[in-house]
Design an enzyme around this catalytic site. Structure first.
Site, PDB file in Angstrom:
ATOM      1  N   GLU A 265      26.287  42.661  44.728  1.00 55.50           N
ATOM      2  CA  GLU A 265      26.234  41.620  45.338  1.00 55.50           C
ATOM      3  C   GLU A 265      24.829  41.211  46.163  1.00 55.50           C
ATOM      4  O   GLU A 265      24.771  42.334  47.025  1.00 55.50           O
ATOM      5  CB  GLU A 265      27.534  41.477  46.032  1.00 55.50           C
ATOM      6  CG  GLU A 265      27.557  40.028  46.708  1.00 55.50           C
ATOM      7  CD  GLU A 265      29.203  39.619  47.302  1.00 55.50           C
ATOM      8  OE1 GLU A 265      29.400  38.442  47.327  1.00 55.50           O
ATOM      9  OE2 GLU A 265      29.394  40.564  47.776  1.00 55.50           O
TER      10      GLU A 265
ATOM     11  N   ASN B   2      34.359  44.796  44.220  1.00 60.62           N
ATOM     12  CA  ASN B   2      34.032  44.768  42.746  1.00 60.62           C
ATOM     13  C   ASN B   2      35.585  44.594  42.227  1.00 60.62           C
ATOM     14  O   ASN B   2      36.827  45.234  42.572  1.00 60.62           O
ATOM     15  CB  ASN B   2      33.307  46.045  42.130  1.00 60.62           C
ATOM     16  CG  ASN B   2      32.199  46.426  43.093  1.00 60.62           C
ATOM     17  OD1 ASN B   2      31.321  45.837  43.123  1.00 60.62           O
ATOM     18  ND2 ASN B   2      32.511  47.343  43.751  1.00 60.62           N
TER      19      ASN B   2
ATOM     20  N   HIS C  93      40.705  43.038  53.811  1.00 65.71           N
ATOM     21  CA  HIS C  93      39.696  42.275  53.493  1.00 65.71           C
ATOM     22  C   HIS C  93      39.338  42.117  51.893  1.00 65.71           C
ATOM     23  O   HIS C  93      39.347  41.317  51.267  1.00 65.71           O
ATOM     24  CB  HIS C  93      38.487  42.492  54.400  1.00 65.71           C
ATOM     25  CG  HIS C  93      37.086  41.509  54.133  1.00 65.71           C
ATOM     26  ND1 HIS C  93      36.839  40.524  54.957  1.00 65.71           N
ATOM     27  CD2 HIS C  93      36.381  41.433  53.176  1.00 65.71           C
ATOM     28  CE1 HIS C  93      35.822  39.879  54.575  1.00 65.71           C
ATOM     29  NE2 HIS C  93      35.490  40.330  53.414  1.00 65.71           N
ATOM     30  N   GLU C  94      38.918  43.390  51.555  1.00 68.82           N
ATOM     31  CA  GLU C  94      38.713  43.657  49.984  1.00 68.82           C
ATOM     32  C   GLU C  94      39.584  43.287  49.091  1.00 68.82           C
ATOM     33  O   GLU C  94      39.431  42.667  48.070  1.00 68.82           O
ATOM     34  CB  GLU C  94      37.990  44.980  49.931  1.00 68.82           C
ATOM     35  CG  GLU C  94      36.869  45.576  50.828  1.00 68.82           C
ATOM     36  CD  GLU C  94      35.513  44.735  50.727  1.00 68.82           C
ATOM     37  OE1 GLU C  94      35.424  43.783  49.743  1.00 68.82           O
ATOM     38  OE2 GLU C  94      35.216  44.654  52.035  1.00 68.82           O
TER      39      GLU C  94
ATOM     40  N   HIS D  33      39.901  39.819  48.506  1.00 74.57           N
ATOM     41  CA  HIS D  33      38.790  39.112  47.542  1.00 74.57           C
ATOM     42  C   HIS D  33      39.365  39.290  46.205  1.00 74.57           C
ATOM     43  O   HIS D  33      38.843  38.678  45.313  1.00 74.57           O
ATOM     44  CB  HIS D  33      37.697  40.336  47.664  1.00 74.57           C
ATOM     45  CG  HIS D  33      36.597  39.511  48.756  1.00 74.57           C
ATOM     46  ND1 HIS D  33      36.224  38.375  48.968  1.00 74.57           N
ATOM     47  CD2 HIS D  33      36.172  40.183  49.715  1.00 74.57           C
ATOM     48  CE1 HIS D  33      35.351  38.270  49.776  1.00 74.57           C
ATOM     49  NE2 HIS D  33      35.181  39.539  50.434  1.00 74.57           N
TER      50      HIS D  33
ATOM     51  N   GLU E  74      34.015  35.161  51.825  1.00 78.26           N
ATOM     52  CA  GLU E  74      34.029  35.838  53.010  1.00 78.26           C
ATOM     53  C   GLU E  74      34.889  35.401  54.133  1.00 78.26           C
ATOM     54  O   GLU E  74      35.541  36.192  54.814  1.00 78.26           O
ATOM     55  CB  GLU E  74      32.617  36.111  53.430  1.00 78.26           C
ATOM     56  CG  GLU E  74      31.716  36.946  52.208  1.00 78.26           C
ATOM     57  CD  GLU E  74      32.444  38.242  51.804  1.00 78.26           C
ATOM     58  OE1 GLU E  74      33.193  38.904  52.574  1.00 78.26           O
ATOM     59  OE2 GLU E  74      31.709  38.627  50.923  1.00 78.26           O
TER      60      GLU E  74
END
Length: 875
Positions: A161, A298, A330-331, A334, A353
């Site tokens: 990214e 990912n 957070h991840e 996503h 984000e």
């Protein structure tokens, strides 16, 4: 993506920012989505094979891409950079197999093939053979050296990214070109490998190699592809039918237990919140030594710098545990918001984000209310509001025209302002309508791309409120409003007049912008109700004049509040008794109004003096950060002694009550507050605190367990800042011997604080060391600059520009040189940096240079204005 410290603000093009503010966005349409690549051809599935050469740091690759031609075309164009194409062919019904001649445009980062005959709509196969480089910096495929005991090891990982998949595979490397990926890779027999999907099978090859075959991914954007390989270990558990794994280098599985338990909780929580179960069969959380700062989401294979995920149960302080949970949250968020549903283009990066940041805070607060992360998020919001109150800010949604601009979009506006706006919007709509809208949005757009218009439509339908009208003000306009508050009591009722104007710290705004502002109006200890300020001013009537008026008592609004004198005095007079959120907002708004020359410094000092026995860590963070700003502005001036005496008088008694050592039964917040106050006192030169810190470092050298985790960062910083050459050597030795990123980063960053210029010069030379990961070396020069050596660090940076830039990942390319002078308040440093960047870098780099220069000049103006007020305020 999470960066340990979100990069400074940067924008695309100022004129483009101005233009976008006037237009609401349309719902997602593939044909209308921005990008360089033509829309006549789309990839369906990539079948790619890679053969890394770890000795040479190169790789061979081949792939067959099933493509669909949507409209007749005579050209195939995709993305590639730093790749050499060795062979290319196209096959399909009615065309046989055609040999293709590649044309690479290095500047545009594209690979194209001109076709002798037009290609009719239908399915075809594009076959490519190529080779490329395994980088040191985290761009595309990169390598890392690390230690396992006394042995040296090497591993590889990827970071794609925003636009670096094209460095490993020729791809349609733009978010709207979703496709499936099937990866195979040849690696040494001692290696294990992880990608987005589970391993289907392994086979032994000649020459001590093995081949890994991974399953097919869902259709996804190319930047989510991942490959990590090395001598790795995995611990696993199951949650809701998903195989969760924590992957580490050898010998670190004990430090993986916390992350594994947290991931199970988070997966269960998000499955429930989003109403869509996590769709992949496995979720690996992969901790790598070095590589990059933060983490990358990912799909199915999240990669972390190990210091952001792993928690040593014996050595890690509380903030490491909290950081691990927060970044993890957070991840994992996503995996839905960003991966399952992806923004159409990088101008909507905040959809990924900002939402993940908001969701992470919400989830962390759910599982750990004792950490008070919502209050901490409000304290963190202050820094982005200070950046957003300058002419160099940009809207949440900013036009992105180039790869460099896509990388620069990862900034505080995208993350922190995006999060703050969503918090304000959720509070206005209500938690349940907001969640209902999010669930509908996920269900409708899963495995697809969206714009903000799609999200607003879902939230508007769920809530029945004018979301699109309200939200477009906040996402397409830069900055935020100041709400001025006037009140009067008439016939036993309070009449409250609210007026708005754009708030600025550097110079008055010329645009006269207005926002639709949802505002809570209440009283201390009473209930609050919403008003929607949709014009320049509005009047609200309260049924009684009893109680002190409070605007935005829960501090969910992304705006400043300035009360009339009577209103301010009423709140300030009972400051210590106000709810946490009200107390923090009053403090932050008052300091910001002082910075903007709307209040005198003595108003802030009197308010802070009422907070002397403040119990909340987040409030102390805010107070000390503001007072530290004043201390920095007073450097070299006689007023500094007054500032430091005041800080000592404020922090000293509270620290004395807490004492030096952990106490049985005390809270995490109290432990962290002890370290914060000790660090603040040491920073302003408190000799007794510095002496104790150095004594504890001496004990640490003899017996590390003598220093508890809660004080380890304080002790190392004191040692690094005030130590002599022998202390510096002791820290350097531990950097070389460290087995974990957490410890290595702690020692190295302490060394960068050295006040002694001779020692600072030694740290600068470390930034060129091939023995340290690029993730660390890239931060050392700016860290030395912040430790009172700006000119020394600048001279080193300019003398070693090419070597230092090689260590920068994509999001750091335009930020490095501005970051070296970013802590200055000397306009000469701004002039010097801007001229250098203009001479040596492209036009995209100028935006960040201008932003940092504006910050320096703004602080210089504040210094001129505030220092004369110090003597009167701090007498």
């Amino acid at each position: 993506m999470t960066l340990l410290k979100v990069r400074g603000l940067s924008a695309a093009i100022a004129l483009a920012c101005t233009a976008v503010a006037a237009h609401a966005e349309a719902p997602y349409a593939f044909a209308a989505t921005p990008g360089k690549l033509p829309k006549e051809i789309v990839p369906v599935q990539y079948a790619a094979h890679l053969i890394p050469d770890l000795a040479a740091n190169t790789f061979l690759g081949s792939e067959t891409v099933e493509i669909e031609v949507l409209q007749t075309t005579s050209r195939i164009m995709l993305n590639a950079v730093d790749l050499e194409i060795d062979a290319a062919s196209l096959s399909g019904k009615n065309i046989g197999s055609l040999k293709l001649t590649p044309k690479i445009d290095k500047e545009q980062e594209t690979l194209s093939f001109a076709l002798a005959q037009p290609l009719a709509p239908g399915r075809y196969n594009l076959a490519l053979k190529f080779h490329g480089t395994i980088n040191r910096e985290a761009r595309g495929m990169f390598h890392m050296k690390y230690k396992a005991g006394s042995a040296s090891r090497t591993m590889i990982a990827t970071n794609m990214e925003p636009t670096d998949t094209r460095r490993m595979l020729p791809t349609w490397d733009e978010p709207a070109f979703r496709a499936a990926f099937k990866l195979t890779v040849d690696l040494p027999a001692s290696f294990k490998a992880y990608s987005n999907t589970p391993l289907e099978r392994q086979e032994k090859l000649d020459g001590g190699l093995q081949r890994f075959h991974f399953g097919v991914t869902p259709k996804m954007s190319s930047y989510l592809v991942v490959l990590v390989a090395g001598e790795l270990e995995r611990v696993s558990a199951r949650q809701d039918g998903v195989d969760i794994g924590i992957v580490t280098t050898e010998g670190k599985q004990e430090s993986a237990a916390y992350a594994l338990a947290a991931t199970k909780d988070l997966l269960r929580y998000y499955n429930s919140y989003f109403g869509q179960p996590y769709p992949l069969p496995k979720l690996d959380q992969i901790a790598i030594p070095g590589g990059f700062n933060g983490a990358m989401e990912n799909w199915g294979g999240i990669v972390y710098n190990e210091s952001t995920l792993l928690v040593d149960p014996k050595k890690s302080p509380d903030n490491v545990r909290q950081g691990s949970f927060g970044v993890n949250a957070h991840e994992v968020a996503h995996q839905w918001f960003g991966n399952l549903v992806t923004m159409a283009w990088w101008d909507n990066l905040w959809l990924n984000e900002g939402f993940a940041s908001w969701m992470a805070t919400k989830a962390t607060d759910h599982f750990h209310p004792e950490w008070r992360v919502q209050l901490g998020a409000l304290a963190d919001r202050e820094s982005v509001m200070n950046l957003d109150a300058r002419k160099t800010t940009h809207p949440i949604q900013t036009p992105v025209l180039t790869e460099a601009q896509a990388a620069d979009a990862f900034d505080s506006i995208t993350y922190a302002k995006g999060q703050a706006f969503l918090r304000m919007l959720e509070a206005y709509l209500g938690e349940e309508p907001f969640r209902k809208g999010i669930r509908a949005y996920m269900a409708k757009h899963q495995y697809g791309n969206t714009t903000t218009a799609d999200l607003w439509a879902a939230l508007e339908k769920a809530s029945g409120k004018p979301v699109e009208k309200l939200a477009s003000d906040w996402t397409t306009q830069p900055g935020f409003p100041l709400l001025k508050v006037e009140q009067s009591c008439e016939n036993g009722k309070r009449k409250v007049t609210l007026s708005q104007e754009q708030f600025r710290l550097d110079e008055p705004a010329l645009e006269k912008r207005l926002w639709n502002v949802p505002v809570q109006v209440g009283t201390v200890g009473g209930k609050a109700s919403y008003a929607l300020l949709s014009g320049a001013s509005s009047t609200v009537t309260q049924a009684s004049c009893d109680g002190a008026l409070v605007i935005d008592p829960a501090s969910v609004g992304y705006f400043r509040v300035q009360y009339d004198k009577a209103g301010f005095d009423a709140l300030a007079g009972q400051a210590a008794k106000l709810p946490d959120t009200t107390r923090l907002k009053l403090l932050g708004d008052t300091w910001s109004l002082v910075q903007a020359d709307r209040l005198q410094l003595d108003s802030y000092v009197k308010l802070v003096s009422a907070y002397a026995d403040e119990p909340r860590l987040a409030v102390w963070h805010a107070m000390l950060e503001n007072l530290n700003t004043l201390d920095t502005l007073a450097e070299g001036e006689p007023e500094r002694a007054l500032v430091r005496r005041y800080i000592t008088g404020l922090a000293g008694p509270k620290f004395a009550r807490l004492g030096w050592d952990d106490k049985q039964g005390e809270s995490t917040e109290e432990r962290q507050l002890r370290a914060l106050l000790a660090g603040a006192l040491a920073k302003i030169g408190d000799e007794a605190v510095i002496a104790e810190g150095r004594a504890r470092f001496a004990r640490f050298l003899l017996e590390p367990a003598k220093v508890p985790p809660s004080m380890i960062d304080f002790v190392m910083r004191v040692a690094g800042r005030y130590g002599d050459a022998a202390t510096y050597d002791a820290l350097a030795s531990r950097v070389a011997q460290a087995q974990t990123d957490e410890e290595r980063n702690r020692y190295a960053r302490s060394m960068a604080l050295a006040r002694d210029p001779v020692l600072a010069q030694r740290t600068l030379k470390m930034a060129l060391s091939p023995d340290l990961p690029a993730q660390l070396t890239s931060t050392l020069v700016p860290a030395v600059a912040r430790g009172e050596h700006i000119e020394l660090a600048w001279a080193f940076a300019t003398a070693n520009r090419q070597a230092l830039m090689k260590d920068q990942e994509s999001v750091g390319q335009n930020h490095f040189f501005p970051s070296v002078v970013s802590s200055s308040s000397n306009p000469a440093h701004a002039d010097m940096m801007e001229a250098y960047v203009k001479q040596n870098f492209g036009p995209d780099a100028q935006v960040e240079a201008q932003r940092v220069a504006n910050g320096i000049r703004t602080r210089a103006a504040q210094k001129t204005r505030l220092l004369p007020q110090v003597r009167a305020a701090l007498k």
